[in-house]
Design a protein around this motif. Structure first.
Motif: not given
Length: 397
Positions: A193-200
């Motif tokens: 469930d790691a954040q996507s680059p956009t979400t981060a």
């Protein structure tokens, strides 16, 4: 008549800006009990226990401080209760920590089918922390999960301020930032469930923005010091560009752990940088050839200050670069809004003067420039005084 009207509007403009500076100075003066986010590292043990290792201001939770609403515990109605708890021995505070766990279980803190209530484990409280500083303790909490549990949801209580939740021991771990009253999305215990680059990137923009508006009063005064140098946009553009480039460099180096300068050194120097730009405004009406280089040097210091804030939150390892860029974008947006608000106040007062009943021929020449100097000189002087006080406070008090 013309001169008196311009003077009156200039005084109004000065009152708006200088009142903000005085307010900023008073708030910073009382920031000794600054609210910091709670950090929780979540790990699934082999025995099926879900363990949370908290970095938490236990006294603030016990006192009932509304950490969503204040930036400093002194601003809350329960400040006296907090101070009384802060003065107690560590053992007395540890003995009351179960009260926090009971309130979390009533929420409940953890949503998962068949999960047991939270139980309190070890507590480690630092010794000999300055009374004027928040005491951040280590507190371990756990809950037993059924073997078939695949995911959990964390519910962070309203009034608890920010929570940085970091999953440990799995591939592609979850990292989330929750405000008081928010719940996480379901977190897969197996990871993924790691954040996507956009979400981060998007999630760290408000973190950077918040460090300028409303919390970064020293950075606000520094940026206003840049603004008050000249009525022309060219000098401001050169200064802001130099400042942005410099603090971006040290922010990245500090966040990666390559540069680490103690706050006891950085904070007084940041205050000194505020004094310098403000005092120079009193004697210069334009950009000198050396000022952008000096601003660049000061930007390096401010970048280290920004990096210390990121150290409180931590950046997700899997999306380090997008999160770092997002934080920096938030900082830049905050700085641009500070400049825009200052410019709008001055522009609005100028428009007010020009909409008077004076005929076109009676309009004063260079109204904006006249008002700018009428405001910038006393405002820069006040900025310098506040910066000098902070410098003394951070070194000697």
């Amino acid at each position: 008549m013309v001169t008196s009207f311009v003077n009156a509007v200039s005084k109004l403009c000065l009152f708006l800006l200088v009142s903000t500076l005085f307010w900023g100075g008073q708030v910073k003066q009382s920031a000794a009990h600054e609210v910091v986010p709670t950090i929780a590292d979540m790990t699934l043990a082999e025995n099926g226990q879900l363990v949370f290792d908290f970095r938490i201001n236990i006294e603030a939770f016990l006192a009932g401080i509304d950490l969503d609403a204040v930036e400093d515990t002194d601003e809350d109605s329960a400040a006296s209760d907090y101070d009384a708890l802060r003065a107690l021995p560590n053992d007395d505070i540890s003995a009351r920590a179960q009260e926090i766990i009971d309130s979390w279980n009533a929420l409940p803190f953890l949503t998962a089918d068949g999960a047991s209530p939270l139980t309190l484990g070890t507590i480690t409280m630092p010794e000999d922390v300055d009374f004027e500083l928040p005491r951040i303790s280590q507190m371990q909490v756990s809950a037993q999960l059924p073997p078939e549990t695949a995911s959990v949801t964390v519910n962070w209580p309203a009034g608890s301020g920010a929570l940085v939740l970091r999953q440990q021991g799995v591939e592609a771990p979850y990292t989330g930032y929750l405000d008081g009253g928010q719940s996480s999305e379901p977190i897969a215990l197996a990871g993924g469930d790691a954040q996507s680059p956009t979400t981060a990137f998007m999630s760290y923009i408000p973190v950077g923005f918040d460090h300028i508006l409303p919390k970064g009063l020293d950075h606000i005064l520094f940026v206003l010091g840049l603004f008050f140098l000249s009525t022309r946009w060219g000098p401001l553009l050169w200064q802001v560009s130099a400042f942005t480039l410099a603090h971006t460099v040290t922010l990245a180096l500090g966040a990666m752990g390559w540069v680490n300068v103690p706050g006891s050194i950085v904070e007084p120097l940041i205050a000194a940088s505020i004094v310098y730009v403000a005092v120079e405004n009193l004697f210069q009406r334009g950009l000198t050839k050396w000022r952008p280089f000096i601003i660049f040097g000061f930007g390096l210091l401010h970048g280290l200050g920004f990096a210390s804030v990121l150290g409180e939150f931590g950046l997700p390892e899997s999306q380090f670069i997008p999160a770092l860029i997002g934080f920096n974008v938030g900082v830049e947006l905050g700085q641009l809004i500070v400049i825009a608000l200052a410019a709008l106040i001055l522009f609005g007062c100028t428009r007010l003067a020009r909409r008077s009943d004076l005929s076109e021929a009676e309009q004063p020449v260079g109204t904006y420039a006249v008002m700018f100097r009428a405001v910038s000189i006393p405002a820069s002087l006040i900025i310098a005084v506040i910066g000098a006080y902070w410098c003394v406070e951070r070194v000697f008090l």
